[in-house]
Scaffold this motif. Structure first.
Motif, PDB file in Angstrom:
ATOM      1  N   TYR A  28       0.826  -1.213   0.000  1.00  0.00           N
ATOM      2  CA  TYR A  28       0.000   0.000   0.000  1.00  0.00           C
ATOM      3  C   TYR A  28       0.860   1.262   0.000  1.00  0.00           C
ATOM      4  CZ  TYR A  28      -3.712  -3.281   1.119  1.00  0.00           C
ATOM      5  OH  TYR A  28      -4.585  -4.330   1.078  1.00  0.00           O
ATOM      6  N   VAL A  29       1.964   1.229  -0.703  1.00  0.00           N
ATOM      7  CA  VAL A  29       2.926   2.332  -0.698  1.00  0.00           C
ATOM      8  C   VAL A  29       2.279   3.659  -1.075  1.00  0.00           C
ATOM      9  CG1 VAL A  29       3.772   1.986  -3.059  1.00  0.00           C
ATOM     10  CG2 VAL A  29       5.281   2.971  -1.298  1.00  0.00           C
ATOM     11  N   ASP A  30       1.269   3.627  -1.930  1.00  0.00           N
ATOM     12  CA  ASP A  30       0.618   4.869  -2.349  1.00  0.00           C
ATOM     13  C   ASP A  30      -0.245   5.477  -1.241  1.00  0.00           C
ATOM     14  OD1 ASP A  30      -0.999   2.550  -2.747  1.00  0.00           O
ATOM     15  OD2 ASP A  30      -2.389   3.722  -3.975  1.00  0.00           O
ATOM     16  N   GLN A  31      -0.519   4.734  -0.176  1.00  0.00           N
ATOM     17  CA  GLN A  31      -1.321   5.233   0.945  1.00  0.00           C
ATOM     18  C   GLN A  31      -0.463   5.590   2.161  1.00  0.00           C
ATOM     19  OE1 GLN A  31      -4.585   2.557   1.881  1.00  0.00           O
ATOM     20  NE2 GLN A  31      -4.705   1.940  -0.264  1.00  0.00           N
ATOM     21  N   VAL A  32       0.834   5.363   2.069  1.00  0.00           N
ATOM     22  CA  VAL A  32       1.737   5.597   3.200  1.00  0.00           C
ATOM     23  C   VAL A  32       2.003   7.088   3.358  1.00  0.00           C
ATOM     24  CG1 VAL A  32       4.076   5.191   4.087  1.00  0.00           C
ATOM     25  CG2 VAL A  32       2.803   3.327   2.988  1.00  0.00           C
ATOM     26  N   GLU A  33       1.911   7.555   4.596  1.00  0.00           N
ATOM     27  CA  GLU A  33       2.280   8.933   4.932  1.00  0.00           C
ATOM     28  C   GLU A  33       3.600   8.908   5.682  1.00  0.00           C
ATOM     29  OE1 GLU A  33      -0.879  10.853   7.056  1.00  0.00           O
ATOM     30  OE2 GLU A  33      -2.394  10.054   5.695  1.00  0.00           O
ATOM     31  N   GLN A  34       4.395   9.961   5.508  1.00  0.00           N
ATOM     32  CA  GLN A  34       5.679  10.039   6.193  1.00  0.00           C
ATOM     33  C   GLN A  34       5.761  11.373   6.935  1.00  0.00           C
ATOM     34  OE1 GLN A  34       9.032   8.928   3.832  1.00  0.00           O
ATOM     35  NE2 GLN A  34      10.368   8.864   5.608  1.00  0.00           N
ATOM     36  N   PRO A  35       5.283  11.395   8.209  1.00  0.00           N
ATOM     37  CA  PRO A  35       5.271  12.648   8.965  1.00  0.00           C
ATOM     38  C   PRO A  35       6.658  13.089   9.447  1.00  0.00           C
ATOM     39  CG  PRO A  35       4.450  10.860  10.314  1.00  0.00           C
ATOM     40  CD  PRO A  35       4.668  10.300   8.944  1.00  0.00           C
ATOM     41  N   ALA A  36       7.617  12.179   9.435  1.00  0.00           N
ATOM     42  CA  ALA A  36       8.989  12.497   9.850  1.00  0.00           C
ATOM     43  C   ALA A  36       9.931  11.600   9.055  1.00  0.00           C
ATOM     44  CB  ALA A  36       9.160  12.251  11.349  1.00  0.00           C
ATOM     45  N   PRO A  37      11.205  11.986   8.909  1.00  0.00           N
ATOM     46  CA  PRO A  37      12.135  11.189   8.104  1.00  0.00           C
ATOM     47  C   PRO A  37      12.292   9.736   8.590  1.00  0.00           C
ATOM     48  CG  PRO A  37      13.089  13.323   8.607  1.00  0.00           C
ATOM     49  CD  PRO A  37      11.819  13.225   9.394  1.00  0.00           C
ATOM     50  N   PRO A  47     -10.714   1.309  11.138  1.00  0.00           N
ATOM     51  CA  PRO A  47      -9.333   1.506  10.718  1.00  0.00           C
ATOM     52  C   PRO A  47      -8.332   0.820  11.662  1.00  0.00           C
ATOM     53  CG  PRO A  47     -10.071   3.454  11.887  1.00  0.00           C
ATOM     54  CD  PRO A  47     -11.242   2.495  11.836  1.00  0.00           C
ATOM     55  N   VAL A  48      -7.266   0.363  11.055  1.00  0.00           N
ATOM     56  CA  VAL A  48      -6.102  -0.137  11.779  1.00  0.00           C
ATOM     57  C   VAL A  48      -4.936   0.732  11.335  1.00  0.00           C
ATOM     58  CG1 VAL A  48      -4.536  -2.086  12.120  1.00  0.00           C
ATOM     59  CG2 VAL A  48      -7.004  -2.487  11.955  1.00  0.00           C
ATOM     60  N   ILE A  49      -4.266   1.326  12.306  1.00  0.00           N
ATOM     61  CA  ILE A  49      -3.167   2.242  12.022  1.00  0.00           C
ATOM     62  C   ILE A  49      -1.840   1.520  12.270  1.00  0.00           C
ATOM     63  CG2 ILE A  49      -2.124   4.487  12.539  1.00  0.00           C
ATOM     64  CD1 ILE A  49      -5.081   4.616  11.544  1.00  0.00           C
ATOM     65  N   LEU A  50      -0.994   1.467  11.237  1.00  0.00           N
ATOM     66  CA  LEU A  50       0.335   0.875  11.355  1.00  0.00           C
ATOM     67  C   LEU A  50       1.362   1.994  11.379  1.00  0.00           C
ATOM     68  CD1 LEU A  50       0.103  -1.959   8.672  1.00  0.00           C
ATOM     69  CD2 LEU A  50      -0.509  -2.048  11.073  1.00  0.00           C
ATOM     70  N   ARG A  51       2.341   1.832  12.231  1.00  0.00           N
ATOM     71  CA  ARG A  51       3.414   2.819  12.325  1.00  0.00           C
ATOM     72  C   ARG A  51       4.745   2.089  12.190  1.00  0.00           C
ATOM     73  NH1 ARG A  51       3.239   7.914  14.549  1.00  0.00           N
ATOM     74  NH2 ARG A  51       1.195   7.380  15.342  1.00  0.00           N
ATOM     75  N   GLU A  52       5.585   2.623  11.329  1.00  0.00           N
ATOM     76  CA  GLU A  52       6.931   2.093  11.135  1.00  0.00           C
ATOM     77  C   GLU A  52       7.917   3.169  11.587  1.00  0.00           C
ATOM     78  OE1 GLU A  52       8.718   0.115   7.286  1.00  0.00           O
ATOM     79  OE2 GLU A  52       8.997   2.310   7.220  1.00  0.00           O
ATOM     80  N   VAL A  53       8.782   2.822  12.508  1.00  0.00           N
ATOM     81  CA  VAL A  53       9.778   3.768  13.013  1.00  0.00           C
ATOM     82  C   VAL A  53      11.158   3.166  12.791  1.00  0.00           C
ATOM     83  CG1 VAL A  53      10.651   4.965  15.057  1.00  0.00           C
ATOM     84  CG2 VAL A  53       8.180   4.691  14.731  1.00  0.00           C
ATOM     85  N   ARG A  54      12.034   3.955  12.181  1.00  0.00           N
ATOM     86  CA  ARG A  54      13.420   3.527  12.000  1.00  0.00           C
ATOM     87  C   ARG A  54      14.200   3.965  13.242  1.00  0.00           C
ATOM     88  NH1 ARG A  54      16.045   1.397   8.073  1.00  0.00           N
ATOM     89  NH2 ARG A  54      14.477   1.927   6.509  1.00  0.00           N
ATOM     90  N   ARG A  55      14.735   2.984  13.940  1.00  0.00           N
ATOM     91  CA  ARG A  55      15.512   3.262  15.151  1.00  0.00           C
ATOM     92  C   ARG A  55      16.892   3.795  14.791  1.00  0.00           C
ATOM     93  NH1 ARG A  55      14.394  -2.074  18.880  1.00  0.00           N
ATOM     94  NH2 ARG A  55      12.143  -1.837  18.983  1.00  0.00           N
ATOM     95  N   ALA A  56      17.589   4.320  15.781  1.00  0.00           N
ATOM     96  CA  ALA A  56      18.928   4.879  15.565  1.00  0.00           C
ATOM     97  C   ALA A  56      19.887   3.834  15.006  1.00  0.00           C
ATOM     98  CB  ALA A  56      19.471   5.458  16.871  1.00  0.00           C
ATOM     99  N   ASP A  57      19.673   2.559  15.362  1.00  0.00           N
ATOM    100  CA  ASP A  57      20.555   1.501  14.862  1.00  0.00           C
ATOM    101  C   ASP A  57      20.157   1.027  13.458  1.00  0.00           C
ATOM    102  OD1 ASP A  57      18.274  -0.025  15.276  1.00  0.00           O
ATOM    103  OD2 ASP A  57      19.142  -1.282  16.842  1.00  0.00           O
ATOM    104  N   GLY A  58      19.123   1.663  12.859  1.00  0.00           N
ATOM    105  CA  GLY A  58      18.695   1.333  11.516  1.00  0.00           C
ATOM    106  C   GLY A  58      17.591   0.290  11.435  1.00  0.00           C
ATOM    107  N   ARG A  59      17.340  -0.405  12.530  1.00  0.00           N
ATOM    108  CA  ARG A  59      16.284  -1.424  12.525  1.00  0.00           C
ATOM    109  C   ARG A  59      14.909  -0.758  12.505  1.00  0.00           C
ATOM    110  NH1 ARG A  59      18.212  -4.751  17.444  1.00  0.00           N
ATOM    111  NH2 ARG A  59      16.078  -4.256  17.983  1.00  0.00           N
ATOM    112  N   LEU A  60      13.957  -1.456  11.933  1.00  0.00           N
ATOM    113  CA  LEU A  60      12.596  -0.945  11.866  1.00  0.00           C
ATOM    114  C   LEU A  60      11.765  -1.547  12.985  1.00  0.00           C
ATOM    115  CD1 LEU A  60      11.978  -1.189   8.012  1.00  0.00           C
ATOM    116  CD2 LEU A  60      12.528   0.848   9.354  1.00  0.00           C
ATOM    117  N   ARG A  61      10.922  -0.728  13.574  1.00  0.00           N
ATOM    118  CA  ARG A  61      10.000  -1.174  14.628  1.00  0.00           C
ATOM    119  C   ARG A  61       8.590  -0.857  14.154  1.00  0.00           C
ATOM    120  NH1 ARG A  61       8.022   1.822  19.450  1.00  0.00           N
ATOM    121  NH2 ARG A  61       6.949   0.248  20.668  1.00  0.00           N
TER     122      ARG A  61
END
Length: 182
Positions: A28-37, A47-61
């Motif tokens: 669903y890349v066309d529906q993804v929002e990026q509020p921060a880098p 609705p189900v809200i998914l959040r992807e956060v890139r940690r300082a070590d580069g891993r995704l949470r």
């Protein structure tokens, strides 16, 4: 015994979780929002809200929150499986009809989970995982440790009105996530 577990305990679904969140963000890349880098958000039906956060070590949470009126179906499956472990451990804890209703609700929640997971899950495989989950929590020592509030919760969960509520909750297709969990 964890019956009526809190959200932190329920997050580890004992093999019942396992969504491909990265795959959902790709699909669903066309529906993804990026509020921060270092952060992306995807809102799915529900609705189900998914959040992807890139940690300082580069891993995704990844975190996922069900904001539907039906509640987190992954959590429901976990709670029903835990209740089934209690009933398996203490067969006389509920009347037979209540136990049958609980089993019917567990089967329905498993079916919902299999159909709405990403990727979809094979129901027989999921049912085997649930059976292993229940077997891993089955213990005769549970019976003597049951508290009044846990018994009340178990009775309420296996009631006809609860069964109707569960069916209503599972009428709306959505990703079966764990949060918020009861």
């Amino acid at each position: 015994m964890i019956l009526c577990a809190g959200a932190a305990q329920a997050q580890g679904a004992g093999g019942l979780s396992g969504h491909d969140y990265a795959g959902l963000f790709e699909r669903y890349v066309d529906q993804v929002e990026q509020p921060a880098p270092d952060q992306r958000i995807l809102e799915l039906d529900g609705p189900v809200i998914l959040r992807e956060v890139r940690r300082a070590d580069g891993r995704l949470r990844y975190t996922a929150v069900d904001q539907s009126s039906g509640g987190a179906a992954g959590c429901l499956l976990r709670v029903l499986a835990e209740a089934s472990a209690v009933v398996k451990s203490c067969p006389d804890v509920l009347p037979k009809a209540a136990g049958l209703r609980l089993n019917a609700s567990l089967r329905r929640a498993a079916q919902f989970y299999a159909e709405n997971a990403y990727p979809k899950r094979a129901l027989p495989v999921l049912e085997a995982q649930i059976a292993a989950f229940i077997d891993g929590r089955t213990s005769a020592s549970i019976c003597s440790a049951l508290k009044d509030d846990q018994m009340q919760f178990l009775e309420a969960l296996s009631s006809p009105s609860s069964q109707r509520s569960i069916e209503k909750s599972l009428a709306q297709p959505r990703l079966p996530v764990m949060a918020p969990c009861l």
